[in-house]
Design an enzyme around this catalytic site. Structure first.
Site, PDB file in Angstrom:
ATOM      1  N   THR A 161       0.849  -1.200   0.000  1.00 17.90           N
ATOM      2  CA  THR A 161       0.000   0.000   0.000  1.00 17.90           C
ATOM      3  C   THR A 161       0.885   1.250   0.000  1.00 17.90           C
ATOM      4  O   THR A 161       2.008   1.209   0.490  1.00 17.90           O
ATOM      5  CB  THR A 161      -0.862  -0.043   1.280  1.00 17.90           C
ATOM      6  N   ARG A 189     -14.623  -6.505   0.977  1.00 16.66           N
ATOM      7  CA  ARG A 189     -13.846  -6.224   2.196  1.00 16.66           C
ATOM      8  C   ARG A 189     -13.307  -4.778   2.175  1.00 16.66           C
ATOM      9  O   ARG A 189     -12.870  -4.278   1.154  1.00 16.66           O
ATOM     10  CB  ARG A 189     -12.685  -7.213   2.267  1.00 16.66           C
ATOM     11  N   ASP A 192      -8.306  -0.521   6.567  1.00 18.90           N
ATOM     12  CA  ASP A 192      -8.151   0.723   7.326  1.00 18.90           C
ATOM     13  C   ASP A 192      -7.917   1.953   6.450  1.00 18.90           C
ATOM     14  O   ASP A 192      -8.202   3.082   6.865  1.00 18.90           O
ATOM     15  CB  ASP A 192      -6.964   0.589   8.291  1.00 18.90           C
ATOM     16  N   THR A 211      -0.062   1.420   7.428  1.00 20.32           N
ATOM     17  CA  THR A 211      -0.035   0.318   6.460  1.00 20.32           C
ATOM     18  C   THR A 211       0.112  -0.986   7.233  1.00 20.32           C
ATOM     19  O   THR A 211       0.750  -1.019   8.286  1.00 20.32           O
ATOM     20  CB  THR A 211       1.111   0.484   5.452  1.00 20.32           C
ATOM     21  N   GLY A 214      -5.063  -4.322   7.739  1.00 20.55           N
ATOM     22  CA  GLY A 214      -5.975  -3.236   8.046  1.00 20.55           C
ATOM     23  C   GLY A 214      -7.007  -3.544   9.108  1.00 20.55           C
ATOM     24  O   GLY A 214      -7.435  -2.649   9.846  1.00 20.55           O
TER      25      GLY A 214
HETATM   26  N1  ASP Z   1      -3.702  -1.541   5.214  1.00 21.04           N
HETATM   27  C1  ASP Z   1      -4.064  -2.050   3.919  1.00 21.04           C
HETATM   28  C2  ASP Z   1      -5.374  -2.774   4.042  1.00 21.04           C
HETATM   29  O1  ASP Z   1      -5.563  -3.490   4.998  1.00 21.04           O
HETATM   30  C3  ASP Z   1      -3.034  -2.965   3.342  1.00 21.04           C
HETATM   31  C4  ASP Z   1      -1.623  -2.444   3.358  1.00 21.04           C
HETATM   32  O2  ASP Z   1      -1.265  -1.592   4.123  1.00 21.04           O
HETATM   33  O3  ASP Z   1      -0.819  -2.904   2.545  1.00 21.04           O
HETATM   34  O4  ASP Z   1      -6.182  -2.680   3.158  1.00 21.04           O
END
Ligand code: ASP
Length: 291
Positions: A161, A189, A192, A211, A214
């Site tokens: 992310t 889904r 965060d 990140t 989430g």
């Molecule tokens: N936080 C992101 C999510 O859960 C994923 C990530 O940080 O790579 O959608």
């Protein structure tokens, strides 16, 4: 003081031949955001521009090349928070807008709302000038291979992310994030990233972009929790950030975050083995790191 920090996702990356390209892209995103700040632009613009650069790089889990749902479709989430005004904008599950972070900006600038989802968010963003694309645009050989690996052995080592926090010359803070979520997520889904206060938050004291897995960041209200620890306690930014990650860890979650305050102090802790990140302040040299 002006400052910008960028993350390209916390995860358990293996060293690979892609590392130099990832470092290059982080550097390019940093430069793009920095140019906005250096020319007196707004933190919010710097954050959006930096994230847009990374959405275009298929090695990150945002925009083209983002993580796929279990059925192979793409559902992209993004958020922007303007600390100076308290305005926020986020989109959930978009499939037809080339730059999800621009769609989040459209929500922030032009809608009476703070979060918009799906088809309505896409139509609104396109009506306000965002580039339309077909959902296939986002799917790459690499993301299909990663989905296959996930289906075969449930392994999810790369997150990727992207996010940024910035402080401009007028003392304004901003934060933003953009993601495809986690590889193999169930369709529908939401993590965060687009939830203000969970993955993304900014006020006049602090800007935060998280990140990681989430679900855990949502459960602890990670980004707002950090801001509250700074506001209410006597803790340093770094101590508050570590406390938030400890709270995530206590639930079984892992990840990282970048946080920046109005003095230009920043911290970038992570509990995974890697977190792509880059930073620059007016009184120092730029930096970029993966591990
Ligand atoms: N936080 C992101 C999510 O859960 C994923 C990530 O940080 O790579 O959608």
């Amino acid at each position: 003081m002006i400052a910008i920090c960028i993350h390209g996702g916390a995860g358990d990356r293996q060293r690979s031949t892609e590392d130099s390209r990832i470092l290059q892209a982080l550097g390019d995103a940093l430069d793009a955001g920095w140019s906005v700040l250096e020319s007196g632009g707004a933190a919010l613009d710097a954050v959006q521009v930096a994230i847009g650069v990374l959405e275009d790089e298929p090695l990150f889990n945002a925009g083209r090349g983002a993580a796929l749902t279990l059925d192979g479709s793409v559902e992209l989430d993004a958020a922007l928070a303007d600390g100076a005004t308290g305005r926020v904008g986020a989109v959930i599950g978009v499939q037809r807008v080339r730059y999800p972070i621009a769609a989040a900006r459209a929500v922030l600038d032009h809608s009476p709302h703070v979060i918009m989802a799906g088809d309505g968010a896409e139509r609104f963003a396109i009506e306000h000038g965002c580039d339309p694309v077909e959902p296939d645009f986002f799917v790459t050989e690499r993301s299909l291979a990663a989905l296959k690996r996930y289906r075969d052995n449930q392994s999810r080592v790369e997150l990727g992310t992207v996010g940024a926090v910035a402080l401009d010359a007028a003392g304004r803070l901003a934060a933003g994030n953009s993601t495809g979520g986690v590889m193999g997520k169930l369709p529908g889904r939401v993590g965060d990233t687009p939830i203000i206060g969970a993955g993304t938050y900014a006020d006049h004291r602090v800007a935060v972009a998280c990140t990681g897995y989430g679900e855990y960041f949502v459960r602890v209200g990670a980004a707002l929790r950090l801001a509250m620890l700074v506001e209410l306690g006597s803790q340093s930014l770094e101590a508050a950030a570590c406390q938030v990650l400890d709270t995530v860890t206590a639930l079984g979650g892992r990840g990282g975050l970048i946080a920046l305050d109005a003095d230009g102090t920043f911290t970038m802790p992570f509990s995974t083995s890697s977190m792509a990140r880059a930073w620059r302040r007016s009184d120092g040299k730029p930096g970029v790191e993966l591990w």
